[in-house]
Design a protein around this motif. Structure first.
Motif, PDB file in Angstrom:
ATOM      1  N   GLU A  88      67.883  25.497  54.514  1.00  0.00           N
ATOM      2  CA  GLU A  88      67.365  26.866  54.666  1.00  0.00           C
ATOM      3  C   GLU A  88      65.905  26.882  55.103  1.00  0.00           C
ATOM      4  O   GLU A  88      65.381  27.931  55.480  1.00  0.00           O
ATOM      5  N   ASP A  89      65.238  25.743  55.052  1.00  0.00           N
ATOM      6  CA  ASP A  89      63.848  25.667  55.505  1.00  0.00           C
ATOM      7  C   ASP A  89      63.757  25.409  57.005  1.00  0.00           C
ATOM      8  O   ASP A  89      62.652  25.409  57.565  1.00  0.00           O
ATOM      9  N   THR A  90      64.883  25.168  57.661  1.00  0.00           N
ATOM     10  CA  THR A  90      64.882  24.943  59.099  1.00  0.00           C
ATOM     11  C   THR A  90      64.409  26.190  59.831  1.00  0.00           C
ATOM     12  O   THR A  90      64.970  27.270  59.659  1.00  0.00           O
ATOM     13  N   ALA A  91      63.352  26.030  60.632  1.00  0.00           N
ATOM     14  CA  ALA A  91      62.757  27.174  61.322  1.00  0.00           C
ATOM     15  C   ALA A  91      61.618  26.678  62.205  1.00  0.00           C
ATOM     16  O   ALA A  91      61.198  25.528  62.099  1.00  0.00           O
ATOM     17  N   VAL A  92      61.134  27.584  63.038  1.00  0.00           N
ATOM     18  CA  VAL A  92      59.862  27.348  63.715  1.00  0.00           C
ATOM     19  C   VAL A  92      58.767  27.899  62.804  1.00  0.00           C
ATOM     20  O   VAL A  92      58.842  29.051  62.368  1.00  0.00           O
ATOM     21  N   TYR A  93      57.781  27.082  62.521  1.00  0.00           N
ATOM     22  CA  TYR A  93      56.702  27.467  61.622  1.00  0.00           C
ATOM     23  C   TYR A  93      55.456  27.804  62.441  1.00  0.00           C
ATOM     24  O   TYR A  93      55.047  27.023  63.308  1.00  0.00           O
ATOM     25  N   PHE A  94      54.870  28.950  62.123  1.00  0.00           N
ATOM     26  CA  PHE A  94      53.682  29.438  62.815  1.00  0.00           C
ATOM     27  C   PHE A  94      52.531  29.564  61.828  1.00  0.00           C
ATOM     28  O   PHE A  94      52.733  30.006  60.699  1.00  0.00           O
ATOM     29  N   CYS A  95      51.326  29.219  62.273  1.00  0.00           N
ATOM     30  CA  CYS A  95      50.161  29.548  61.472  1.00  0.00           C
ATOM     31  C   CYS A  95      49.450  30.728  62.121  1.00  0.00           C
ATOM     32  O   CYS A  95      49.520  30.922  63.337  1.00  0.00           O
ATOM     33  N   ALA A  96      48.811  31.512  61.281  1.00  0.00           N
ATOM     34  CA  ALA A  96      48.139  32.724  61.736  1.00  0.00           C
ATOM     35  C   ALA A  96      46.858  32.909  60.935  1.00  0.00           C
ATOM     36  O   ALA A  96      46.766  32.461  59.789  1.00  0.00           O
ATOM     37  N   ALA A  97      45.897  33.583  61.526  1.00  0.00           N
ATOM     38  CA  ALA A  97      44.602  33.767  60.869  1.00  0.00           C
ATOM     39  C   ALA A  97      44.109  35.188  61.058  1.00  0.00           C
ATOM     40  O   ALA A  97      44.470  35.876  62.018  1.00  0.00           O
ATOM     41  N   ARG A  98      43.279  35.604  60.114  1.00  0.00           N
ATOM     42  CA  ARG A  98      42.595  36.887  60.244  1.00  0.00           C
ATOM     43  C   ARG A  98      41.248  36.772  59.554  1.00  0.00           C
ATOM     44  O   ARG A  98      41.108  36.060  58.551  1.00  0.00           O
ATOM     45  N   ILE A  99      40.238  37.434  60.108  1.00  0.00           N
ATOM     46  CA  ILE A  99      38.899  37.400  59.521  1.00  0.00           C
ATOM     47  C   ILE A  99      38.910  38.335  58.320  1.00  0.00           C
ATOM     48  O   ILE A  99      38.834  39.553  58.461  1.00  0.00           O
ATOM     49  N   SER A 100      39.031  37.738  57.147  1.00  0.00           N
ATOM     50  CA  SER A 100      39.102  38.519  55.924  1.00  0.00           C
ATOM     51  C   SER A 100      39.003  37.585  54.737  1.00  0.00           C
ATOM     52  O   SER A 100      39.446  36.438  54.805  1.00  0.00           O
ATOM     53  N   TRP A 101      38.422  38.082  53.645  1.00  0.00           N
ATOM     54  CA  TRP A 101      38.409  37.319  52.404  1.00  0.00           C
ATOM     55  C   TRP A 101      39.744  37.438  51.679  1.00  0.00           C
ATOM     56  O   TRP A 101      39.993  36.695  50.728  1.00  0.00           O
ATOM     57  N   LEU A 102      40.578  38.373  52.120  1.00  0.00           N
ATOM     58  CA  LEU A 102      41.834  38.648  51.434  1.00  0.00           C
ATOM     59  C   LEU A 102      43.020  38.071  52.194  1.00  0.00           C
ATOM     60  O   LEU A 102      43.013  38.022  53.429  1.00  0.00           O
ATOM     61  N   ILE A 103      44.040  37.665  51.476  1.00  0.00           N
ATOM     62  CA  ILE A 103      45.245  37.180  52.118  1.00  0.00           C
ATOM     63  C   ILE A 103      46.291  38.290  52.145  1.00  0.00           C
ATOM     64  O   ILE A 103      46.232  39.235  51.360  1.00  0.00           O
ATOM     65  N   SER A 104      47.224  38.159  53.044  1.00  0.00           N
ATOM     66  CA  SER A 104      48.282  39.150  53.210  1.00  0.00           C
ATOM     67  C   SER A 104      49.567  38.429  53.564  1.00  0.00           C
ATOM     68  O   SER A 104      49.542  37.372  54.188  1.00  0.00           O
ATOM     69  N   SER A 105      50.678  39.014  53.168  1.00  0.00           N
ATOM     70  CA  SER A 105      51.983  38.471  53.543  1.00  0.00           C
ATOM     71  C   SER A 105      52.573  39.197  54.744  1.00  0.00           C
ATOM     72  O   SER A 105      53.695  38.906  55.146  1.00  0.00           O
TER      73      SER A 105
END
Length: 123
Positions: A88-105
Motif C-alpha cells: 500500500e506504500d507503492t506510489a510516486v512520492y513528492f516533496c513540497a515546501a512553503r515559506i511558513s513556520w507552520l506545517i500543513s497536510s
C-alpha cells in the motif's frame, strides 16, 4: 525554493527506503516541508511534514510509527525514512515546501514541488 526528490526504488515488503528532498534557494531554512504520495488511480495524499526549526512533525495515520521525517538545514535537505514498507506504500512520492513556520497536510498550502520519485513495494 527548487526541490529535487530522490531515493525511490523497488523494495520487498518489510524493507526500508530513505527518500531525500534536496532544496536550492535561501528560503529553505524558513520553509515547512512535506511529503505527499500518489498511487496509481488514486488522489495525492499527505504523508508527513516538518517545521523549519525545532523539527516539529506531523504524520498521516497510515504511516505513523513506520515513517520518520527529518531535516538537515545545513545541507538544505529533508529526509523521509520509510520502514516496514508494504504494498500500500507503492506510489510516486513528492516533496513540497512553503515559506511558513507552520506545517500543513493540505497540498494546496504548498507552493513549491519536486518532480517525484517512484517507490514500489513488492509483496
Amino acid at each position: 525554493v527548487q526541490l529535487q526528490a530522490s531515493g525511490g526504488g523497488l523494495v520487498q515488503a518489510g524493507g526500508s527506503l530513505r527518500l531525500s528532498c534536496a532544496a536550492s534557494g535561501r528560503t529553505f531554512s524558513v520553509s515547512a516541508v512535506a511529503w505527499f504520495r500518489q498511487a496509481p488511480g488514486k488522489e495525492r495524499e499527505f504523508v508527513a511534514a516538518i517545521r523549519p526549526i525545532r523539527s516539529s512533525t506531523s504524520y498521516a495515520d497510515s504511516v505513523k510509527g513506520r515513517f520518520n521525517i527529518s531535516r538537515d538545514n545545513a545541507k538544505n535537505t529533508v529526509y523521509l525514512q520509510m520502514n516496514s514498507l508494504n504494498a500500500e506504500d507503492t506510489a510516486v512520492y513528492f516533496c513540497a515546501a512553503r515559506i511558513s513556520w507552520l506545517i500543513s497536510s493540505r497540498q494546496n498550502d504548498y507552493t513549491d514541488w519536486g518532480q517525484g520519485t517512484q517507490v514500489t513495494v513488492s509483496s
